[in-house]
Design a protein around this motif. Structure first.
Motif, PDB file in Angstrom:
ATOM      1  N   LEU A  18       0.821  -1.208   0.000  1.00  0.00           N
ATOM      2  CA  LEU A  18       0.000   0.000   0.000  1.00  0.00           C
ATOM      3  C   LEU A  18       0.855   1.260   0.000  1.00  0.00           C
ATOM      4  CD1 LEU A  18      -3.079  -0.689   2.291  1.00  0.00           C
ATOM      5  CD2 LEU A  18      -2.992  -0.400  -0.168  1.00  0.00           C
ATOM      6  N   LYS A  19       1.984   1.230   0.695  1.00  0.00           N
ATOM      7  CA  LYS A  19       2.887   2.388   0.679  1.00  0.00           C
ATOM      8  C   LYS A  19       3.434   2.606  -0.737  1.00  0.00           C
ATOM      9  CE  LYS A  19       4.254   2.534   5.513  1.00  0.00           C
ATOM     10  NZ  LYS A  19       3.439   3.683   5.821  1.00  0.00           N
ATOM     11  N   HIS A  20       3.763   1.514  -1.415  1.00  0.00           N
ATOM     12  CA  HIS A  20       4.239   1.603  -2.796  1.00  0.00           C
ATOM     13  C   HIS A  20       3.139   2.155  -3.706  1.00  0.00           C
ATOM     14  CE1 HIS A  20       7.007   0.274  -6.020  1.00  0.00           C
ATOM     15  NE2 HIS A  20       5.879   0.147  -6.705  1.00  0.00           N
ATOM     16  N   LEU A  21       1.909   1.663  -3.525  1.00  0.00           N
ATOM     17  CA  LEU A  21       0.773   2.151  -4.301  1.00  0.00           C
ATOM     18  C   LEU A  21       0.581   3.645  -4.068  1.00  0.00           C
ATOM     19  CD1 LEU A  21      -1.667   1.402  -6.128  1.00  0.00           C
ATOM     20  CD2 LEU A  21      -2.950   1.001  -4.031  1.00  0.00           C
ATOM     21  N   GLY A  22       0.681   4.071  -2.823  1.00  0.00           N
ATOM     22  CA  GLY A  22       0.544   5.486  -2.502  1.00  0.00           C
ATOM     23  C   GLY A  22       1.645   6.333  -3.124  1.00  0.00           C
ATOM     24  N   ALA A  23       2.870   5.823  -3.093  1.00  0.00           N
ATOM     25  CA  ALA A  23       3.992   6.551  -3.711  1.00  0.00           C
ATOM     26  C   ALA A  23       3.803   6.656  -5.227  1.00  0.00           C
ATOM     27  CB  ALA A  23       5.315   5.858  -3.382  1.00  0.00           C
ATOM     28  N   ASP A  24       3.299   5.589  -5.823  1.00  0.00           N
ATOM     29  CA  ASP A  24       3.026   5.619  -7.267  1.00  0.00           C
ATOM     30  C   ASP A  24       1.924   6.627  -7.595  1.00  0.00           C
ATOM     31  OD1 ASP A  24       4.957   3.703  -7.647  1.00  0.00           O
ATOM     32  OD2 ASP A  24       3.550   2.053  -8.040  1.00  0.00           O
ATOM     33  N   ALA A  52      -3.979  10.593   2.781  1.00  0.00           N
ATOM     34  CA  ALA A  52      -4.018   9.225   3.317  1.00  0.00           C
ATOM     35  C   ALA A  52      -3.740   8.195   2.220  1.00  0.00           C
ATOM     36  CB  ALA A  52      -5.376   8.954   3.969  1.00  0.00           C
ATOM     37  N   MET A  53      -4.279   8.421   1.030  1.00  0.00           N
ATOM     38  CA  MET A  53      -4.027   7.506  -0.089  1.00  0.00           C
ATOM     39  C   MET A  53      -2.538   7.461  -0.413  1.00  0.00           C
ATOM     40  SD  MET A  53      -7.227   8.611  -2.527  1.00  0.00           S
ATOM     41  CE  MET A  53      -6.838   7.564  -3.922  1.00  0.00           C
ATOM     42  N   GLU A  54      -1.923   8.619  -0.465  1.00  0.00           N
ATOM     43  CA  GLU A  54      -0.505   8.697  -0.818  1.00  0.00           C
ATOM     44  C   GLU A  54       0.388   8.127   0.274  1.00  0.00           C
ATOM     45  OE1 GLU A  54       0.398  12.657  -2.167  1.00  0.00           O
ATOM     46  OE2 GLU A  54      -0.781  12.396  -3.989  1.00  0.00           O
ATOM     47  N   LYS A  55      -0.100   8.051   1.486  1.00  0.00           N
ATOM     48  CA  LYS A  55       0.652   7.431   2.587  1.00  0.00           C
ATOM     49  C   LYS A  55       0.427   5.925   2.637  1.00  0.00           C
ATOM     50  CE  LYS A  55       0.896  11.318   5.775  1.00  0.00           C
ATOM     51  NZ  LYS A  55       0.496  11.813   7.101  1.00  0.00           N
ATOM     52  N   GLY A  56      -0.575   5.437   1.889  1.00  0.00           N
ATOM     53  CA  GLY A  56      -0.867   4.009   1.904  1.00  0.00           C
ATOM     54  C   GLY A  56      -1.745   3.591   3.068  1.00  0.00           C
TER      55      GLY A  56
END
Length: 115
Positions: A18-24, A52-56
């Motif tokens: 999720l952190k990777h998804l948020g960073a992407d 919050a999305m970008e933090k995962g």
């Protein structure tokens, strides 16, 4: 403040994903020269939700990510998530279900029999 149940019982293996998804998501937003406020406005969400999305954050619903993908023109990438071609369990089961031997079907037309 007490940690919410969703976060408390969220599998550790999914946290880096999720952190990777948020960073992407953040990278896709930035390359399109959108601020968090711009994206939040396009998604009809609060800026706090985009943060919050970008933090995962696992409390953000999948629909928000799907909508963000659509806003950025990346919605087709969502199709591969549950695609059987990307599923090793499906692939294994398909291989195991293959017949061991393949025989030609006998001709059952009986067209040349003369009674």
């Amino acid at each position: 403040m007490e940690e919410r149940r969703t976060v408390k019982f969220f599998p550790d293996a999914l946290v880096p994903i999720l952190k990777h998804l948020g960073a992407d998501l953040a990278a896709a937003r930035k390359v399109r020269r959108m601020t968090q406020d711009d994206l939040a406005g396009r998604l009809s969400l609060a800026r706090k939700t985009v943060v919050a999305m970008e933090k995962g954050d696992p409390r953000v619903g999948f629909g928000a990510y799907a909508l963000a993908a659509w806003v950025m023109g990346l919605e087709q990438n969502l199709l591969g998530i549950f695609d059987p071609a990307n599923d090793p369990v499906f692939q294994r089961e398909a291989r195991l279900a293959m017949p061991k031997r393949v025989r030609t079907e006998p001709d059952r037309s009986f067209g040349d029999l003369d009674f």
